[in-house]
Design an enzyme around this catalytic site. Structure first.
Site, PDB file in Angstrom:
ATOM      1  CE  LYS A 126      -4.403   1.093   0.168  1.00 13.67           C
ATOM      2  NZ  LYS A 126      -5.571   0.322  -0.299  1.00 13.67           N
ATOM      3  CG  ASP A 166      -7.270   3.400  -0.938  1.00 17.84           C
ATOM      4  OD1 ASP A 166      -7.710   2.247  -0.849  1.00 17.84           O
ATOM      5  OD2 ASP A 166      -7.375   4.230   0.001  1.00 17.84           O
TER       6      ASP A 166
HETATM    7  P1  NDP Z   1     -12.923   7.855  -3.018  1.00 18.79           P
HETATM    8  O1  NDP Z   1     -11.860   8.854  -2.791  1.00 18.79           O
HETATM    9  O2  NDP Z   1     -13.451   7.634  -4.379  1.00 18.79           O
HETATM   10  O3  NDP Z   1     -14.173   8.163  -2.080  1.00 18.79           O
HETATM   11  C1  NDP Z   1     -14.030   8.212  -0.711  1.00 18.79           C
HETATM   12  C2  NDP Z   1     -15.353   8.602  -0.084  1.00 18.79           C
HETATM   13  O4  NDP Z   1     -15.252   8.510   1.331  1.00 18.79           O
HETATM   14  C3  NDP Z   1     -15.738  10.047  -0.380  1.00 18.79           C
HETATM   15  O5  NDP Z   1     -17.128  10.159  -0.365  1.00 18.79           O
HETATM   16  C4  NDP Z   1     -15.100  10.784   0.801  1.00 18.79           C
HETATM   17  O6  NDP Z   1     -15.711  12.039   1.075  1.00 18.79           O
HETATM   18  C5  NDP Z   1     -15.337   9.814   1.917  1.00 18.79           C
HETATM   19  N1  NDP Z   1     -14.256   9.959   2.915  1.00 18.79           N
HETATM   20  C6  NDP Z   1     -12.945   9.758   2.709  1.00 18.79           C
HETATM   21  N2  NDP Z   1     -12.242  10.009   3.820  1.00 18.79           N
HETATM   22  C7  NDP Z   1     -13.136  10.389   4.743  1.00 18.79           C
HETATM   23  C8  NDP Z   1     -13.041  10.770   6.080  1.00 18.79           C
HETATM   24  N3  NDP Z   1     -11.862  10.813   6.717  1.00 18.79           N
HETATM   25  N4  NDP Z   1     -14.204  11.072   6.727  1.00 18.79           N
HETATM   26  C9  NDP Z   1     -15.395  11.015   6.099  1.00 18.79           C
HETATM   27  N5  NDP Z   1     -15.549  10.665   4.812  1.00 18.79           N
HETATM   28  C10 NDP Z   1     -14.439  10.354   4.149  1.00 18.79           C
HETATM   29  O7  NDP Z   1     -12.353   6.485  -2.413  1.00 18.79           O
HETATM   30  P2  NDP Z   1     -12.865   4.996  -2.660  1.00 18.79           P
HETATM   31  O8  NDP Z   1     -14.322   4.962  -2.863  1.00 18.79           O
HETATM   32  O9  NDP Z   1     -11.962   4.389  -3.651  1.00 18.79           O
HETATM   33  O10 NDP Z   1     -12.500   4.325  -1.247  1.00 18.79           O
HETATM   34  C11 NDP Z   1     -13.436   4.220  -0.189  1.00 18.79           C
HETATM   35  C12 NDP Z   1     -12.982   3.127   0.762  1.00 18.79           C
HETATM   36  O11 NDP Z   1     -12.928   1.879   0.050  1.00 18.79           O
HETATM   37  C13 NDP Z   1     -11.589   3.305   1.368  1.00 18.79           C
HETATM   38  O12 NDP Z   1     -11.585   2.726   2.655  1.00 18.79           O
HETATM   39  C14 NDP Z   1     -10.711   2.458   0.445  1.00 18.79           C
HETATM   40  O13 NDP Z   1      -9.518   2.053   1.096  1.00 18.79           O
HETATM   41  C15 NDP Z   1     -11.642   1.291   0.185  1.00 18.79           C
HETATM   42  N6  NDP Z   1     -11.362   0.483  -0.989  1.00 18.79           N
HETATM   43  C16 NDP Z   1     -11.271   1.037  -2.231  1.00 18.79           C
HETATM   44  C17 NDP Z   1     -11.064   0.245  -3.330  1.00 18.79           C
HETATM   45  C18 NDP Z   1     -11.031   0.789  -4.717  1.00 18.79           C
HETATM   46  O14 NDP Z   1     -10.907   0.002  -5.657  1.00 18.79           O
HETATM   47  N7  NDP Z   1     -11.168   2.096  -4.921  1.00 18.79           N
HETATM   48  C19 NDP Z   1     -10.887  -1.207  -3.193  1.00 18.79           C
HETATM   49  C20 NDP Z   1     -11.091  -1.701  -1.862  1.00 18.79           C
HETATM   50  C21 NDP Z   1     -11.299  -0.869  -0.814  1.00 18.79           C
HETATM   51  P3  NDP Z   1     -14.956  13.367   0.590  1.00 18.79           P
HETATM   52  O15 NDP Z   1     -15.005  13.321  -0.903  1.00 18.79           O
HETATM   53  O16 NDP Z   1     -15.729  14.469   1.194  1.00 18.79           O
HETATM   54  O17 NDP Z   1     -13.554  13.267   1.127  1.00 18.79           O
HETATM   55  O1  2IT Z   2      -7.929  -1.441  -0.834  1.00 16.71           O
HETATM   56  C1  2IT Z   2      -7.859  -1.938  -1.973  1.00 16.71           C
HETATM   57  O2  2IT Z   2      -7.967  -3.152  -2.157  1.00 16.71           O
HETATM   58  C2  2IT Z   2      -7.646  -1.043  -3.109  1.00 16.71           C
HETATM   59  N1  2IT Z   2      -7.587   0.168  -2.915  1.00 16.71           N
HETATM   60  C3  2IT Z   2      -7.480  -1.598  -4.492  1.00 16.71           C
HETATM   61  C4  2IT Z   2      -6.070  -2.063  -4.703  1.00 16.71           C
HETATM   62  C5  2IT Z   2      -5.735  -2.500  -6.098  1.00 16.71           C
HETATM   63  O3  2IT Z   2      -4.550  -2.831  -6.282  1.00 16.71           O
HETATM   64  O4  2IT Z   2      -6.595  -2.527  -6.976  1.00 16.71           O
END
Ligand code: NDP
Ligand code: 2IT
Length: 448
Positions: A126, A166
């Site tokens: 990561k 992420d």
């Molecule tokens: P994005 O940046 O696309 O979206 C994140 C969302 O969460 C936004 O709505 C954001 O609001 C909100 N958010 C982020 N940080 C905070 C915080 N500290 N407090 C409140 N709201 C918050 O990220 P993703 O959708 O990609 O990721 C969301 C989660 O999923 C994370 O935990 C990530 O690690 C996990 N994840 C993502 C994957 C992927 O493929 N993208 C895969 C597996 C897990 P705002 O815009 O206002 O900051």
């Molecule tokens: O938390 C996660 O699994 C991710 N942000 C996706 C990682 C990836 O390599 O696609």
């Protein structure tokens, strides 16, 4: 003292001020207790757990860049290459002001087990930075990404370490980073995933985490005599994971009534309008106030400290898709009181340990993120396969592989939980199933 407790104490002593990392390690080690105790002598002799909780390599670097006013800014860059026992390091890059080494280590540690659960050959890693893309111009984001990659490119490669998106890292950021990697190395290779479709990206990668979350949730409900169709779903977040979770939930016949961001949340009793949400978040990069302004049925709530937000809304299924520790014990109590019967984590570690225990003790089906959100990284691994064979698969092909991976993951953790006498405890099942493969590979490869 038991081996598990000794190693946990060691982690706390050696990694001070990294509470999220401690939390992730504790949750995993606690549920591995039975497995560890059955093999304690060998594992101790091989220091298997000490090796497992110690990253193979941690890279910390300076990221200087020039903003639109000509001012030089300096951010911290991180890449933690945690474990390569079963494949090249794989895991996203988080860009958010809250990023520090402890956060990256918690995410990297979780990624080891998640990647193992996918059944694909990918190790755990990561990275990220405390850079905040919010409110920055495209030129500033590009300047940051190019500087970040100028250092990172020395340590990554299609067969060594393959970063992805992420929080805060989406298609735009991956594009700028890929361009800089190619320029510096001269290599056109699958060094990043989540790439654009015109330069080696995979169809369905954008949708994969949210879709995968729903495929797994659907299977978990089915195996417990329930159906996702017709259910009310509460989702937090409104980023990549939340948007496509909402879309797939609706395609499966559920009604999604909430989304949130860091400043507020929306309750939309008629069901979230996903096209509008995509326009507000993916195109305009705006706040949820814009969603509420454009939709009559939506109520907007400003986020207040100590308020339960989306978890106070009556729902059958809750899908936390924003960030770590966003669902605490009080939220869990509110969900149970309102009749919620299933929680599946789209985000990484969004539920505190106390909340998880409360939900499980109250009969709520609970699937941890390392299983429930594994569809993103699994599809990243499919993107790597396509890049290696210089081909691209259709959306349907990738999506159907994703679905079968998610269904398999659920059955693997369900079986592992049953085998170790903890039927229905999907946290234990996920940790055990993820761990066993990595432990076997580490043992086979000797002391490295
Ligand atoms: P994005 O940046 O696309 O979206 C994140 C969302 O969460 C936004 O709505 C954001 O609001 C909100 N958010 C982020 N940080 C905070 C915080 N500290 N407090 C409140 N709201 C918050 O990220 P993703 O959708 O990609 O990721 C969301 C989660 O999923 C994370 O935990 C990530 O690690 C996990 N994840 C993502 C994957 C992927 O493929 N993208 C895969 C597996 C897990 P705002 O815009 O206002 O900051
Ligand atoms: O938390 C996660 O699994 C991710 N942000 C996706 C990682 C990836 O390599 O696609």
């Amino acid at each position: 003292m038991s081996y598990v407790d000794e190693v946990y104490d060691l982690v706390v002593a050696k990694n001070p001020a990294q509470p999220e990392f401690h939390q992730a390690v504790k949750e995993v080690l606690e549920s591995l207790r039975v497995v560890i105790e059955a093999n304690e002598e060998q594992y101790r002799k091989d220091a298997l757990l000490e090796r497992l909780v110690t990253p193979e390599r941690q890279l910390l670097f300076r990221v200087p860049w020039v903003d639109d006013k000509g001012q030089v800014q300096v951010n911290n860059g991180f890449r933690v290459q945690f474990n390569s026992a079963i494949g090249p390091y794989k895991g996203g890059l988080r860009l958010h002001p809250s990023v520090n080494l402890g956060i990256i280590k918690f995410l990297g540690f979780e990624q080891i087990f998640k990647n193992s659960l996918t059944g694909l050959p990918i190790g755990g890693g990561k990275g990220g930075s405390d850079f905040d893309p919010k409110g920055k111009s495209d030129r500033e984001v590009m300047a940051f990404c190019q500087s970040f990659m100028t250092e990172l490119h020395k340590y990554i490669g299609a067969d060594t370490d393959v970063p992805a998106g992420d929080i805060g890292t989406g298609g735009r950021e991956i594009g700028y980073m890929y361009g800089q990697y190619k320029r510096l190395t001269g290599l056109y290779e699958g060094v990043l995933t989540g790439k654009g479709l015109t330069y080696g990206g995979s169809l369905a990668r954008t949708e994969a985490t949210g879709y995968g979350l729903l495929y797994l949730t659907e299977e978990m409900l089915k195996c417990n005599g329930k159906d996702i169709a017709g259910k009310t779903v509460a989702i937090s977040g409104s980023g990549n994971v939340a948007i496509y979770a909402a879309q797939k939930a609706q395609q499966l016949g559920a009604k999604v009534v909430t989304v949130s961001d860091s400043t507020g949340w929306v309750y939309d009793p008629e069901g979230i309008d996903v096209d509008l949400l995509k326009e507000v978040k993916e195109v305009k990069r705006a706040r949820l106030t814009e969603y509420a302004a454009a939709r009559k049925s939506a109520e907007y709530h400003e986020k207040k400290n100590g308020e339960h937000g989306v978890w106070n809304v009556k729902c059958d299924v809750a899908l936390p898709c924003a960030t770590q520790n966003e669902l605490d014990l009080e939220d869990a109590k509110a969900l149970v009181a309102n009749g919620c019967f299933a929680v599946a984590e789209g985000a990484n570690m969004p539920t505190t340990m106390e909340a998880t225990e409360y939900l499980q003790a109250n009969g709520v089906l609970f699937c941890p993120g390392k299983a429930a959100n594994a569809g993103g990284v699994a599809t990243s691994a499919l993107e790597m396969s396509q890049n290696s064979e210089r081909l691209s698969w259709t959306f349907e092909e990738v999506d159907s592989k994703l679905k079968s991976i998610m269904v398999n993951i659920f059955h693997n953790l369900d079986d592992a939980a049953k085998k170790y006498g903890m039927a229905g405890n999907y946290v234990a099942g996920a940790n055990i199933a993820g761990f066993l493969k990595v432990a076997e590979a580490m043992t086979a490869q000797g002391i490295v």
